[in-house]
Design a protein around this motif. Structure first.
Motif, PDB file in Angstrom:
ATOM      1  N   SER A  28       0.811  -1.216   0.000  1.00 24.69           N
ATOM      2  CA  SER A  28       0.000   0.000   0.000  1.00 24.69           C
ATOM      3  C   SER A  28       0.844   1.265   0.000  1.00 24.69           C
ATOM      4  N   VAL A  29       2.015   1.233   0.632  1.00 24.15           N
ATOM      5  CA  VAL A  29       2.891   2.410   0.635  1.00 24.15           C
ATOM      6  C   VAL A  29       3.338   2.719  -0.787  1.00 24.15           C
ATOM      7  N   ASN A  30       3.749   1.697  -1.520  1.00 20.49           N
ATOM      8  CA  ASN A  30       4.179   1.890  -2.901  1.00 20.49           C
ATOM      9  C   ASN A  30       3.023   2.355  -3.788  1.00 20.49           C
ATOM     10  N   ARG A  31       1.808   1.877  -3.494  1.00 22.87           N
ATOM     11  CA  ARG A  31       0.644   2.262  -4.307  1.00 22.87           C
ATOM     12  C   ARG A  31       0.082   3.623  -3.912  1.00 22.87           C
ATOM     13  N   GLY A  32       0.572   4.200  -2.825  1.00 22.82           N
ATOM     14  CA  GLY A  32       0.049   5.479  -2.355  1.00 22.82           C
ATOM     15  C   GLY A  32      -1.301   5.354  -1.680  1.00 22.82           C
ATOM     16  N   GLU A  33      -1.578   4.176  -1.101  1.00 17.86           N
ATOM     17  CA  GLU A  33      -2.878   3.919  -0.483  1.00 17.86           C
ATOM     18  C   GLU A  33      -2.772   3.628   1.009  1.00 17.86           C
ATOM     19  N   ALA A  34      -1.618   3.865   1.605  1.00 17.89           N
ATOM     20  CA  ALA A  34      -1.406   3.497   3.007  1.00 17.89           C
ATOM     21  C   ALA A  34      -2.197   4.392   3.951  1.00 17.89           C
ATOM     22  N   ASP A  35      -2.634   3.780   5.061  1.00 19.24           N
ATOM     23  CA  ASP A  35      -3.229   4.549   6.144  1.00 19.24           C
ATOM     24  C   ASP A  35      -2.404   4.304   7.406  1.00 19.24           C
ATOM     25  N   GLU A  36      -2.890   4.773   8.543  1.00 12.49           N
ATOM     26  CA  GLU A  36      -2.104   4.682   9.769  1.00 12.49           C
ATOM     27  C   GLU A  36      -1.886   3.244  10.243  1.00 12.49           C
ATOM     28  N   PHE A  37      -2.685   2.297   9.734  1.00  8.91           N
ATOM     29  CA  PHE A  37      -2.558   0.904  10.153  1.00  8.91           C
ATOM     30  C   PHE A  37      -1.848   0.029   9.114  1.00  8.91           C
ATOM     31  N   SER A  38      -1.455   0.615   8.003  1.00  6.88           N
ATOM     32  CA  SER A  38      -0.804  -0.158   6.942  1.00  6.88           C
ATOM     33  C   SER A  38       0.609  -0.545   7.353  1.00  6.88           C
ATOM     34  N   ASP A  39       1.017  -1.739   6.913  1.00  2.00           N
ATOM     35  CA  ASP A  39       2.404  -2.131   7.140  1.00  2.00           C
ATOM     36  C   ASP A  39       3.260  -1.691   5.959  1.00  2.00           C
ATOM     37  N   LEU A  40       4.537  -1.644   6.190  1.00  2.00           N
ATOM     38  CA  LEU A  40       5.499  -1.270   5.165  1.00  2.00           C
ATOM     39  C   LEU A  40       6.036  -2.557   4.559  1.00  2.00           C
ATOM     40  N   ASP A  41       5.704  -2.814   3.292  1.00  2.00           N
ATOM     41  CA  ASP A  41       6.077  -4.066   2.628  1.00  2.00           C
ATOM     42  C   ASP A  41       7.357  -3.878   1.819  1.00  2.00           C
ATOM     43  N   VAL A  42       8.387  -4.601   2.217  1.00  2.00           N
ATOM     44  CA  VAL A  42       9.670  -4.549   1.528  1.00  2.00           C
ATOM     45  C   VAL A  42      10.018  -5.954   1.051  1.00  2.00           C
ATOM     46  N   LEU A  91       5.523  -7.238  -8.919  1.00  4.48           N
ATOM     47  CA  LEU A  91       6.708  -7.169  -9.772  1.00  4.48           C
ATOM     48  C   LEU A  91       6.559  -6.078 -10.830  1.00  4.48           C
ATOM     49  N   GLN A  92       5.371  -5.953 -11.367  1.00  6.60           N
ATOM     50  CA  GLN A  92       5.137  -4.950 -12.404  1.00  6.60           C
ATOM     51  C   GLN A  92       5.223  -3.523 -11.869  1.00  6.60           C
ATOM     52  N   THR A  93       4.829  -3.329 -10.625  1.00  3.93           N
ATOM     53  CA  THR A  93       4.693  -1.972 -10.081  1.00  3.93           C
ATOM     54  C   THR A  93       5.674  -1.640  -8.958  1.00  3.93           C
ATOM     55  N   GLY A  94       6.463  -2.629  -8.510  1.00  2.00           N
ATOM     56  CA  GLY A  94       7.378  -2.391  -7.395  1.00  2.00           C
ATOM     57  C   GLY A  94       8.391  -1.294  -7.706  1.00  2.00           C
ATOM     58  N   ARG A  95       8.897  -0.662  -6.638  1.00  2.00           N
ATOM     59  CA  ARG A  95       9.881   0.421  -6.796  1.00  2.00           C
ATOM     60  C   ARG A  95      11.227  -0.025  -6.249  1.00  2.00           C
ATOM     61  N   ALA A  96      12.235  -0.011  -7.098  1.00  2.00           N
ATOM     62  CA  ALA A  96      13.570  -0.455  -6.701  1.00  2.00           C
ATOM     63  C   ALA A  96      14.150   0.462  -5.630  1.00  2.00           C
ATOM     64  N   LEU A  97      14.661  -0.165  -4.568  1.00  2.00           N
ATOM     65  CA  LEU A  97      15.346   0.573  -3.509  1.00  2.00           C
ATOM     66  C   LEU A  97      16.846   0.276  -3.516  1.00  2.00           C
ATOM     67  N   TYR A  98      17.206  -0.878  -4.079  1.00  2.00           N
ATOM     68  CA  TYR A  98      18.609  -1.286  -4.178  1.00  2.00           C
ATOM     69  C   TYR A  98      18.665  -2.361  -5.257  1.00  2.00           C
ATOM     70  N   ASP A  99      19.417  -2.099  -6.314  1.00  2.00           N
ATOM     71  CA  ASP A  99      19.444  -3.037  -7.431  1.00  2.00           C
ATOM     72  C   ASP A  99      20.747  -2.876  -8.215  1.00  2.00           C
ATOM     73  N   PRO A 100      21.880  -3.127  -7.564  1.00  2.00           N
ATOM     74  CA  PRO A 100      23.171  -2.836  -8.202  1.00  2.00           C
ATOM     75  C   PRO A 100      23.454  -3.658  -9.454  1.00  2.00           C
ATOM     76  N   GLU A 101      22.904  -4.859  -9.547  1.00  2.00           N
ATOM     77  CA  GLU A 101      23.156  -5.726 -10.702  1.00  2.00           C
ATOM     78  C   GLU A 101      22.018  -5.689 -11.722  1.00  2.00           C
ATOM     79  N   GLY A 102      20.995  -4.897 -11.451  1.00  2.00           N
ATOM     80  CA  GLY A 102      19.864  -4.792 -12.372  1.00  2.00           C
ATOM     81  C   GLY A 102      18.977  -6.020 -12.395  1.00  2.00           C
ATOM     82  N   ILE A 103      19.069  -6.852 -11.352  1.00  2.00           N
ATOM     83  CA  ILE A 103      18.286  -8.096 -11.331  1.00  2.00           C
ATOM     84  C   ILE A 103      16.796  -7.804 -11.198  1.00  2.00           C
TER      85      ILE A 103
END
Length: 254
Positions: A28-42, A91-103
């Protein structure tokens, strides 16, 4: 403390873990839909299965869920309908936070290029298997209805909720952007009023009694069997037999 601050501390920590090759943000954080009870999915990509595990903890007041998996496991979403149902959207919408090898970048390109029509065709066969496999739960519902055993009905409804719902989603090629929308997306997967009414009641969206939910489960099963395209074989015979039994029960009890 903001989510950005939490990520600024968390990502460098995850980078130091053995086997880590990429980190990306989902949920939900990545989708911009998080509220105060949403977890942070990494999500963390690791080199081998020995590094695969999940963890959940609080960080500075935020509930943080970290899922670790291999690129090969994630790539199953390109061809396996069940894996795609739960993973392809992220996978289609995720946002890269660390991707040194482009995997992750490579996975994302492949995810966005998936042949959805081919996935749907494969999903239809898996949907039929899901339905046939629930014949025993269907009989539990009928047994519970006959004896007025609400606990037995409710127990059986749990399995039917997700097997029937997953079958509907697989047969239509639907993807889940979030598990929170599972019930409504499953309800609306088939453009069929009878299915939608029965499934809504079955899963408890209408506030019906256990008995009415049990009867709705029988109707939903019958409707699902009707809406799916079946290949001749043991699964078809089992599902058709269960649907006939359920329809007979409905005719005699309602």
């Amino acid at each position: 403390m903001s989510i950005g601050d939490v990520l600024a501390k968390l990502v460098p920590e995850l980078q130091t873990e053995a086997g880590v090759v990429a980190i990306f943000l989902t949920g939900s954080v990545n989708r911009g839909e998080a509220d105060e009870f949403s977890d942070l999915d990494v999500s963390v990509l690791v080199r081998t299965v020995e590094f695969v595990h999940n963890s959940v903890c609080y960080r500075d007041g935020f509930l943080v869920s970290v899922e670790r998996s291999t690129p090969e496991h994630r790539a199953q979403a390109f061809t396996d309908p069940v894996t795609a149902l739960w993973n392809l959207f992220s996978l289609q919408t995720g946002r890269a936070l660390y991707d040194p090898e482009g995997i992750f970048a490579e996975l994302q390109v492949c995810a966005r290029a998936v042949d959805r029509a081919a996935l749907r065709r494969a999903g239809e066969a898996q949907a039929c298997a899901q339905i046939a496999d629930q014949a025993e739960e269907l009989h539990k519902v009928m047994g519970g209805l006959s004896r007025g055993d609400e606990a037995k009905i409710i127990y059986a409804l749990a399995g039917l909720t997700f097997s029937l719902g997953t079958a509907a989603l697989l047969s239509t090629g639907e993807l889940l952007p979030t598990e929170n929308r599972y019930l409504t997306l499953a309800r609306d997967a088939w453009d069929d009023p009878e299915w939608r009414e029965a499934y809504s009641c079955l899963v408890g969206l209408t506030g019906a009694s256990p008995r009415r939910r049990g009867l709705a489960a029988l109707r939903a099963y019958v409707r699902a069997v009707t809406l799916l395209r079946w290949a001749e074989g043991t699964e078809q015979a089992l599902a058709y037999g269960a649907a006939q039994r359920a329809q007979s029960f409905l005719t005699n009890k309602t």
